[in-house]
Design an enzyme around this catalytic site. Structure first.
Site, PDB file in Angstrom:
ATOM      1  N   CYS A  79       0.821  -1.215   0.000  1.00  0.00           N
ATOM      2  CA  CYS A  79       0.000   0.000   0.000  1.00  0.00           C
ATOM      3  C   CYS A  79       0.857   1.268   0.000  1.00  0.00           C
ATOM      4  O   CYS A  79       1.559   1.537  -0.963  1.00  0.00           O
ATOM      5  CB  CYS A  79      -1.002  -0.041   1.150  1.00  0.00           C
ATOM      6  SG  CYS A  79      -2.265   1.241   1.012  1.00  0.00           S
ATOM      7  N   HIS A 183      -3.825  -4.721  -0.721  1.00  0.00           N
ATOM      8  CA  HIS A 183      -3.417  -5.374   0.524  1.00  0.00           C
ATOM      9  C   HIS A 183      -3.534  -6.890   0.364  1.00  0.00           C
ATOM     10  O   HIS A 183      -4.641  -7.425   0.499  1.00  0.00           O
ATOM     11  CB  HIS A 183      -4.328  -4.927   1.671  1.00  0.00           C
ATOM     12  CG  HIS A 183      -4.048  -3.544   2.133  1.00  0.00           C
ATOM     13  ND1 HIS A 183      -3.189  -3.259   3.162  1.00  0.00           N
ATOM     14  CD2 HIS A 183      -4.488  -2.348   1.687  1.00  0.00           C
ATOM     15  CE1 HIS A 183      -3.117  -1.948   3.340  1.00  0.00           C
ATOM     16  NE2 HIS A 183      -3.904  -1.380   2.453  1.00  0.00           N
ATOM     17  N   GLU A 185      -2.749  -9.094   2.450  1.00  0.00           N
ATOM     18  CA  GLU A 185      -3.176  -9.673   3.738  1.00  0.00           C
ATOM     19  C   GLU A 185      -4.656  -9.460   3.992  1.00  0.00           C
ATOM     20  O   GLU A 185      -5.203  -9.969   4.961  1.00  0.00           O
ATOM     21  CB  GLU A 185      -2.318  -9.084   4.876  1.00  0.00           C
ATOM     22  CG  GLU A 185      -2.695  -7.690   5.370  1.00  0.00           C
ATOM     23  CD  GLU A 185      -2.303  -6.529   4.452  1.00  0.00           C
ATOM     24  OE1 GLU A 185      -1.907  -6.777   3.305  1.00  0.00           O
ATOM     25  OE2 GLU A 185      -2.412  -5.362   4.894  1.00  0.00           O
ATOM     26  N   ASP A 229     -23.683  -6.619  15.170  1.00  0.00           N
ATOM     27  CA  ASP A 229     -23.937  -5.708  16.285  1.00  0.00           C
ATOM     28  C   ASP A 229     -23.622  -6.498  17.555  1.00  0.00           C
ATOM     29  O   ASP A 229     -24.193  -7.570  17.783  1.00  0.00           O
ATOM     30  CB  ASP A 229     -25.408  -5.281  16.323  1.00  0.00           C
ATOM     31  CG  ASP A 229     -25.773  -4.341  15.164  1.00  0.00           C
ATOM     32  OD1 ASP A 229     -24.876  -3.946  14.405  1.00  0.00           O
ATOM     33  OD2 ASP A 229     -26.965  -4.022  15.030  1.00  0.00           O
ATOM     34  N   ASP A 384     -27.051   7.043  11.722  1.00  0.00           N
ATOM     35  CA  ASP A 384     -28.281   6.390  12.197  1.00  0.00           C
ATOM     36  C   ASP A 384     -29.465   7.331  12.000  1.00  0.00           C
ATOM     37  O   ASP A 384     -29.959   7.931  12.958  1.00  0.00           O
ATOM     38  CB  ASP A 384     -28.145   6.053  13.693  1.00  0.00           C
ATOM     39  CG  ASP A 384     -27.002   5.097  13.974  1.00  0.00           C
ATOM     40  OD1 ASP A 384     -26.867   4.098  13.247  1.00  0.00           O
ATOM     41  OD2 ASP A 384     -26.237   5.352  14.914  1.00  0.00           O
TER      42      ASP A 384
HETATM   43  O1  1PR Z   1     -22.408   6.147  18.547  1.00  0.00           O
HETATM   44  O2  1PR Z   1     -20.030   5.925  17.871  1.00  0.00           O
HETATM   45  O3  1PR Z   1     -20.864   4.814  19.919  1.00  0.00           O
HETATM   46  O4  1PR Z   1     -21.511   4.010  17.686  1.00  0.00           O
HETATM   47  C1  1PR Z   1     -22.527   3.135  18.001  1.00  0.00           C
HETATM   48  C2  1PR Z   1     -22.748   2.258  16.811  1.00  0.00           C
HETATM   49  O5  1PR Z   1     -23.673   1.240  17.185  1.00  0.00           O
HETATM   50  C3  1PR Z   1     -23.334   3.001  15.635  1.00  0.00           C
HETATM   51  O6  1PR Z   1     -22.664   2.583  14.473  1.00  0.00           O
HETATM   52  C4  1PR Z   1     -24.791   2.551  15.586  1.00  0.00           C
HETATM   53  O7  1PR Z   1     -25.225   2.391  14.253  1.00  0.00           O
HETATM   54  C5  1PR Z   1     -24.743   1.200  16.274  1.00  0.00           C
HETATM   55  N1  1PR Z   1     -25.954   0.917  17.056  1.00  0.00           N
HETATM   56  C6  1PR Z   1     -26.290   1.492  18.222  1.00  0.00           C
HETATM   57  N2  1PR Z   1     -27.438   0.945  18.678  1.00  0.00           N
HETATM   58  C7  1PR Z   1     -27.823   0.033  17.783  1.00  0.00           C
HETATM   59  C8  1PR Z   1     -29.014  -0.807  17.886  1.00  0.00           C
HETATM   60  O8  1PR Z   1     -29.327  -1.569  16.969  1.00  0.00           O
HETATM   61  N3  1PR Z   1     -29.735  -0.697  18.982  1.00  0.00           N
HETATM   62  N4  1PR Z   1     -26.935  -0.792  15.715  1.00  0.00           N
HETATM   63  C9  1PR Z   1     -26.895   0.012  16.762  1.00  0.00           C
HETATM   64  C10 1PR Z   1     -26.987  -0.358  14.502  1.00  0.00           C
HETATM   65  C11 1PR Z   1     -27.615  -1.050  12.512  1.00  0.00           C
HETATM   66  C12 1PR Z   1     -26.914  -1.732  11.448  1.00  0.00           C
HETATM   67  C13 1PR Z   1     -27.530  -3.063  11.187  1.00  0.00           C
HETATM   68  C14 1PR Z   1     -28.168  -2.794   9.862  1.00  0.00           C
HETATM   69  C15 1PR Z   1     -28.522  -4.012   9.107  1.00  0.00           C
HETATM   70  N5  1PR Z   1     -27.166  -1.467  13.740  1.00  0.00           N
HETATM   71  O9  1PR Z   1     -25.572  -1.713  11.475  1.00  0.00           O
HETATM   72  O10 1PR Z   1     -26.545  -3.975  11.239  1.00  0.00           O
HETATM   73  O11 1PR Z   1     -29.325  -1.979  10.075  1.00  0.00           O
HETATM   74  O12 1PR Z   1     -29.515  -4.722   9.740  1.00  0.00           O
HETATM   75  P1  1PR Z   1     -30.516  -5.654   8.950  1.00  0.00           P
HETATM   76  O13 1PR Z   1     -29.784  -6.189   7.757  1.00  0.00           O
HETATM   77  O14 1PR Z   1     -30.870  -6.743   9.894  1.00  0.00           O
HETATM   78  O15 1PR Z   1     -31.672  -4.783   8.579  1.00  0.00           O
HETATM   79  P2  1PR Z   1     -21.201   5.305  18.562  1.00  0.00           P
END
Ligand code: 1PR
Length: 528
Positions: A79, A183, A185, A229, A384
């Site tokens: 890289c 990359h 790796e 998540d 979000d």
């Molecule tokens: O605010 O910098 O501490 O980051 C927190 C992170 O955690 C953020 O990226 C936020 O999106 C994520 N987060 C916080 N709470 C939730 C929750 O679900 N209660 N999850 C959450 C977010 C959303 C997606 C999910 C997609 C696809 N998750 O990443 O994976 O919506 O889902 P699907 O295919 O099932 O529809 P910070």
């Protein structure tokens, strides 16, 4: 014994893990002299050209690297290491490179394509070599905003070129020295095979595979990303969970869909192009106290050789003993534990609020601090947003769109409100404000969730994705709502998103990643 030059930039753990996985032992360079004496040297690199060169000069490594390469000793640069072989870079004007290869590193010029180039692209082989033995047209993982270009003066170095709007140098080699812009790796089996050829001590040039006559442009693939998540459940175990519109509890309990390290490995084996971990309660806790997340990364990176992103809780913090940690300190720990990119959620919203108030950058945001050291490509913004419906665009000062399906009270428009703390709190900022300012602050990619769509299996929010994709030049990952393999084809046809991410359908084993990839490929969309 393989010697690794770790000068403190980026994720070298993955390189180390790849070398070990291939059955070799690895030691770090401890004195500048070892750079010359090492039998085989790997010189990895991520980040900003100027920062890398400054460290190499400061530690006495630069002159030793030049000496080693002139002695033609087996060396593999990765890289930004490839870029340092040249005379200088538009990324850091006035900073001299190692000057081994004639030419200047340039920025990708303005085209329809997003910059940085992030993703899997092919190569065209220009000279006989044994490093690509067994190569069968696979793609490799690239992540960069700057590129080397072939010229009459450096043509004896050009091993491969790749197309991304324009043709650039994707690897160079001469004698026993090779460097790749991609990359290895992080490029799955194809990348490991390439590294293995080098580690096994084969001659690099003038033998083995012949130059390719097929000169058609290479194409970047759309990426399919598996997202995990992660949080502790009520019993204190770190689990992969999944919400419905961000609510991860079912009958009062946090849903438990598996163990993070195991699931990540499964997705890698099934062909995921990247794996993302979001520590969804990271906004509450200080992530460096959350040792299990660092451990998850360390363990995952032993067996998963595609890019890993980690998000959740990346911000500055003062602990109960009064010790201050900058967001850069926190991110650095993640990079050193195996992350290739970090993602910032809540803190990005606060940084944008501050920017809008002052109408200028002040260098203090996590985005600025991390991207200066690790490069824009290492900083992902996780957005979000939630729909706020209105009857007419005049009802709000925020950017609105006409919606296909009217809101609950028949509203015909909506704007997308940014939220913090995992969707718990809405702020007076819309997605377009957020992503455009984050791009200015130095973010390299947008992970675009949608609370209304999350966990619904009803398909991606194309209106939202088009709105955001049209507002920025950096790549956009479409997220939230995937329920079938066709939803991925739809999102790539209806929007210009560079990647699509899903969680629930993969965790619940409703659709395997391989099925998603074959469906998208059968629709004529470039895929790895
Ligand atoms: O605010 O910098 O501490 O980051 C927190 C992170 O955690 C953020 O990226 C936020 O999106 C994520 N987060 C916080 N709470 C939730 C929750 O679900 N209660 N999850 C959450 C977010 C959303 C997606 C999910 C997609 C696809 N998750 O990443 O994976 O919506 O889902 P699907 O295919 O099932 O529809 P910070």
């Amino acid at each position: 014994m393989i010697t690794l030059l770790d000068y403190g930039a980026g994720n070298v753990r993955s390189v180390r893990n790849a070398i070990r996985k291939l059955g070799f032992e690895v030691k770090d360079v401890e004195t500048p002299e070892e750079i010359v004496t090492a039998e085989k040297l790997i010189f990895p690199g991520v980040g900003n050209f100027g920062v890398v060169m400054e460290r190499l000069v400061r530690d006495g490594y630069a002159e030793k690297l030049i000496e080693r390469i002139h002695l033609d000793k087996a060396t593999f640069g990765i890289c930004v290491a490839l870029q340092t072989f040249f005379e200088g870079s538009a990324e850091s004007p006035g900073v001299a490179g190692l000057g081994i290869i004639p030419g200047q590193i340039e920025r990708f010029s303005d085209s329809e394509l997003s910059v940085p180039q992030i993703g899997w692209n092919g190569v065209k082989i220009h000279k006989s070599n044994s490093i690509f033995d067994g190569y069968n047209g696979e793609k490799f993982y690239f992540v960069h905003s700057f590129k080397a270009v072939a010229s009459e003066e450096n043509k004896d170095w050009i091993l491969t070129t790749t197309d991304y709007g324009e043709e650039f140098v994707s690897s160079v080699a001469k004698g026993q020295v090779i460097a790749t812009q991609f990359h290895p790796e992080k490029s799955g089996d194809a990348g490991l095979r390439l590294l293995e050829q080098f580690l096994k001590g084969k001659e690099i040039v003038e033998s083995g595979v012949k130059p390719q006559l097929d000169n058609r442009p290479t194409k970047i693939a759309k990426r399919i990303i598996a997202c995990l998540d992660v949080r502790s459940n009520d019993a204190g175990d770190l689990v992969v969970t999944k919400g419905d519109q961000y609510d991860v509890r079912q009958e009062g309990e946090v849903r438990n869909l598996g163990k993070p390290v195991e699931l990540a490995r499964r997705y890698y084996n099934e062909g995921a192009d990247e794996v993302t971990f979001l520590n969804i309660t990271g906004f509450r806790n200080f992530p460096l106290n959350d040792q299990p997340m660092l451990e998850v990364l360390r363990e995952t990176s032993k067996n998963v050789f595609v890019p890993l992103t980690i998000g959740g809780g990346i911000r500055e913090f003062t602990d109960s003993d009064g010790n201050f940690y900058s967001a850069l300190d926190v991110a650095s720990r993640y990079f050193r534990s195996g992350a290739d990119k970090i993602s910032i959620g809540s803190d990005a919203v606060y940084a944008v609020e501050k920017y809008l108030e002052k109408k200028s950058k002040d260098g203090t945001s996590a985005i600025e601090q991390i991207s200066i050291v690790y490069g824009a490509q290492a900083v992902v913004i996780s957005v979000d947003p939630r729909r706020v419906y209105v009857n007419t665009p005049d009802e709000t000062t925020h950017a609105t769109i006409a919606v296909k399906t009217p809101g609950p009270n028949g509203e015909k428009y909506c704007w997308y409100q940014c939220t913090v703390s995992g969707g718990r709190e809405g702020r007076d900022i819309d997605v377009v404000q957020l992503v455009t300012v984050c791009e200015k602050l130095g973010a390299g990619e947008i992970l675009l969730n949608c609370i209304d769509k999350d966990g619904t299996n009803s398909g991606f929010d194309h209106e939202l994705i088009n709105m955001v994709r049209g507002a920025v030049k950096i790549p956009v990952i479409a997220s939230s709502g995937a329920g079938t393999a066709d939803h991925f084809t739809d999102v790539f046809r209806e929007t210009n998103a560079e990647a699509a991410l899903a969680a629930g359908i993969f965790h619940r084993e409703e659709v395997p990643i391989s099925k998603v990839k074959s469906t998208v490929a059968n629709a004529g969309i470039e895929i790895r």
